[in-house]
Design a protein around this motif. Structure first.
Motif, short mmCIF file in Angstrom:
data_model
loop_
_atom_site.label_atom_id
_atom_site.label_comp_id
_atom_site.label_asym_id
_atom_site.label_seq_id
_atom_site.Cartn_x
_atom_site.Cartn_y
_atom_site.Cartn_z
N ARG A 210 -2.89 2.12 50.04
CA ARG A 210 -4.41 2.30 50.21
C ARG A 210 -5.20 2.78 48.54
N ASN A 211 -5.40 1.56 48.42
CA ASN A 211 -6.18 2.31 46.20
C ASN A 211 -7.98 2.14 46.46
N GLU A 212 -7.79 3.32 45.68
CA GLU A 212 -9.43 4.19 46.01
C GLU A 212 -9.48 4.60 44.77
N ASN A 213 -9.50 3.99 43.80
CA ASN A 213 -9.52 4.14 42.12
C ASN A 213 -10.47 4.36 41.72
N ASN A 214 -10.98 3.75 42.54
CA ASN A 214 -12.52 3.21 42.04
C ASN A 214 -13.67 4.09 43.03
N LEU A 215 -12.97 4.90 43.78
CA LEU A 215 -14.63 5.98 44.69
C LEU A 215 -14.27 7.27 44.19
N LYS A 219 -8.77 10.67 46.88
CA LYS A 219 -7.61 10.66 46.24
C LYS A 219 -7.05 10.05 46.05
N LYS A 220 -6.46 10.12 44.79
CA LYS A 220 -6.06 9.29 43.22
C LYS A 220 -4.46 9.18 43.57
N LEU A 221 -3.96 7.47 43.22
CA LEU A 221 -2.86 6.81 43.00
C LEU A 221 -2.75 6.77 41.23
N ARG A 222 -1.90 7.95 41.67
CA ARG A 222 -1.52 8.47 39.99
C ARG A 222 -0.07 8.24 40.08
N LEU A 223 0.56 7.62 38.95
CA LEU A 223 2.33 8.36 38.39
C LEU A 223 2.48 9.12 38.31
N PHE A 224 3.61 9.49 38.39
CA PHE A 224 4.25 10.49 38.23
C PHE A 224 5.50 9.96 37.24
#
Length: 274
Positions: A210-215, A219-224
């Motif tokens: 699920r990718n809702e980075n534009n909302l 919650k945002k998908l982030r790289l760690f």
């Protein structure tokens, strides 16, 4: 080696027969075989005293049977099987204390119970000790491990086939915790010219995340970073991340996770590699 003897010998004079289910006379407190279980047959002293030398017990019938005293059992046995603890008669299936819930039964811990208690004691002792800090691999060791992993990763990694071989960066991508029931991690390759944001979008597509980075409110998908747990800026170029103080390595690991917009650190990195 001495033989193991089961049962008891009849106390009647000149009999001494070994009986596996001996009868215990309640009056004279002696043990008899089935042939001498009757008071009259073993000339019970108490019986003779009470009747003036004449036994009051009626002759034992050839077809006599004894009901099991366990309420729910309807079985009968041709000879009495007396529990030496509660002094009641039971059938062969219920003759042991555990089988008829004997009122005089003293429970003893089973071996497995003792083992479980010991394991729990050891586990609690370990938990009470502060954990030892994990030794972090040096940058050189991480790079060496990544080179070894890269050889295997190239054989099954997925990615955009249009990316030239010379531009490809390979990572073992550890997926969000909520995705673990489907897949823990996935080997993927990307272009070193991409930004972190484009890499995150590509991972979401290939792993069906699920990718809702534009909302704004999602919650945002982030790289760690897989070792220090810090997030990478979404606009940073991948090629730049290979030369940081805490660099990524071609063939190494990265973690992708859902976090709040202002969250920049993952605390428990061990959850992803369990």
């Amino acid at each position: 080696m001495a033989e193991l003897e089961i049962g008891e010998h009849c106390s009647f004079p000149n009999c001494n027969q070994l009986d596996f289910l001996p009868f215990n006379c309640e009056d004279c407190c002696q043990v008899f075989c089935k042939d001498h279980r009757s008071k009259s047959l073993h000339q019970c002293i108490q019986d003779v005293q009470d009747t003036g030398g004449v036994s009051s017990e009626p002759p034992t019938s050839t077809f006599s049977s004894y009901p099991c005293e366990l309420t729910e059992c309807k079985d009968k046995v041709p000879t009495q099987v007396i529990c030496e603890h509660c002094r009641k008669n039971f059938c062969l299936r219920h003759r042991h204390q555990q089988d008829h819930s004997c009122a005089m039964l003293i429970e003893k811990p089973e071996p497995m119970q003792k083992t479980a208690e010991l394991v729990k004691k050891i586990t609690d002792s370990i938990k009470s000790k502060p954990p030892k800090p994990k030794k972090q691999l040096s940058s050189k060791a991480q790079k060496t491990a990544a080179k070894v992993a890269l050889i295997k990763m190239k054989m099954h990694a997925v990615g955009d086939a249009s990316i030239p071989q010379t531009e490809r960066l390979y990572f073992q991508v550890y997926l969000p915790i909520e995705h673990r029931c489907k897949e823990k991690s996935k080997a993927m390759y990307f272009s070193k010219e991409w930004s972190v944001g484009r890499l995150v979008d590509k991972i979401a597509t290939m792993a069906s995340l699920r990718n809702e980075n534009n909302l704004a409110d999602s919650k945002k998908l982030r790289l760690f970073h897989p070792v220090v747990g810090s997030t990478f800026p979404m606009d940073a170029k991948l090629t730049k991340l290979l030369h940081e103080d805490e660099p990524l390595f071609n063939g190494g690991d990265v973690i992708i996770e859902y976090v709040d917009n202002d969250e920049t650190q993952l605390d428990d990195l061990d959850l992803y590699k369990v």
